[in-house]
Write an enzyme that holds these catalytic residues in place. Structure first.
Site, PDB file in Angstrom:
ATOM      1  N   THR A   1      37.904  34.736  31.234  1.00  0.00           N
ATOM      2  CA  THR A   1      37.330  35.851  31.285  1.00  0.00           C
ATOM      3  C   THR A   1      38.112  37.013  30.851  1.00  0.00           C
ATOM      4  OG1 THR A   1      39.600  35.454  32.875  1.00  0.00           O
ATOM      5  CG2 THR A   1      36.892  34.292  33.554  1.00  0.00           C
TER       6      THR A   1
ATOM      7  N   THR B   1      40.093  40.152  31.502  1.00  0.00           N
ATOM      8  CA  THR B   1      41.217  40.504  31.573  1.00  0.00           C
ATOM      9  C   THR B   1      42.473  39.389  30.908  1.00  0.00           C
ATOM     10  OG1 THR B   1      41.235  42.083  33.079  1.00  0.00           O
ATOM     11  CG2 THR B   1      43.497  41.747  32.356  1.00  0.00           C
ATOM     12  N   CYS B   2      42.249  38.126  31.255  1.00  0.00           N
ATOM     13  CA  CYS B   2      42.308  37.074  30.918  1.00  0.00           C
ATOM     14  C   CYS B   2      42.714  36.626  29.432  1.00  0.00           C
ATOM     15  CB  CYS B   2      42.207  35.376  31.127  1.00  0.00           C
ATOM     16  SG  CYS B   2      42.018  35.079  33.313  1.00  0.00           S
ATOM     17  N   SER B   3      41.832  37.156  28.987  1.00  0.00           N
ATOM     18  CA  SER B   3      41.509  36.470  27.348  1.00  0.00           C
ATOM     19  C   SER B   3      41.848  38.290  26.737  1.00  0.00           C
ATOM     20  CB  SER B   3      39.775  36.181  26.829  1.00  0.00           C
ATOM     21  OG  SER B   3      39.360  35.287  27.882  1.00  0.00           O
TER      22      SER B   3
ATOM     23  N   LEU C   1      46.512  36.177  27.221  1.00  0.00           N
ATOM     24  CA  LEU C   1      46.749  35.358  26.595  1.00  0.00           C
ATOM     25  C   LEU C   1      46.936  35.794  24.837  1.00  0.00           C
ATOM     26  CD1 LEU C   1      47.724  32.668  25.084  1.00  0.00           C
ATOM     27  CD2 LEU C   1      44.685  31.864  25.409  1.00  0.00           C
TER      28      LEU C   1
END
Length: 160
Positions: free
Chosen positions: A46, A48-50, A54
């Site tokens: 997704t 923001t996560c990517s 992370l």
């Protein structure tokens, strides 16, 4: 009830993606005798996560080790295959350990699940970061909906 600083993590089982395939690991096994920075993302791959979450931990892995963190781990309500592919796509292998919570069992057990059904994502884990020392929560920062501030690698490092 939401988990708090000073609480022991509940009994739960994650699934780790490994070279030998998915392997179960309990909270007792994983956190025992170690200081772990654990962060949760709503979903692998997704935005923001990517793009932010992370990569921040991957880029700052040495700073975490220098501050006494034995391991950095990421959990998400995804299966181990998806987290394994995400780990590879983000050069996180050997840096951030992926802990799949495919049924949201851990997220529910600590009271940090959220319903993203309106986005077609079902029940997911909230975005947060915690420091766990020998199974006990030493620090916990939970994001407000739609935010990305207090669970960032930079913010966690400032707290150590």
């Amino acid at each position: 009830m939401t988990i708090s600083v000073g609480d022991r993590l509940p009994d739960a089982t994650f699934i780790k993606p490994t070279a030998n395939g998915p392997e179960p690991v309990t909270t007792e096994e994983f956190f025992k005798g170690r200081k772990v920075a654990l962060f949760s993302v709503p979903g692998a791959f997704t935005p923001t996560c990517s793009v932010k979450h992370l990569p921040g931990f991957v880029d700052k892995i040495d700073a975490f080790k220098d501050k006494g963190i034995d391991e950095v781990a990421c959990t998400a309500v995804n299966d181990a295959f998806v987290l394994g592919a995400w780990e590879q796509a983000n050069d996180a292998s050997g840096k951030v350990t992926m802990l799949a919570d495919g049924n949201a069992s851990f997220a529910k057990a600590i009271g940090l699940e959220m319903d993203n059904s309106s986005y077609g994502m079902g029940v997911r884990g909230q975005r947060y970061a915690m420091i766990v020392n020998d199974g006990v929560v030493e620090a916990l920062d939970v994001e407000a909906p739609g935010e990305f501030k207090v669970s960032s690698a930079e913010h966690v490092l400032e707290q150590l």
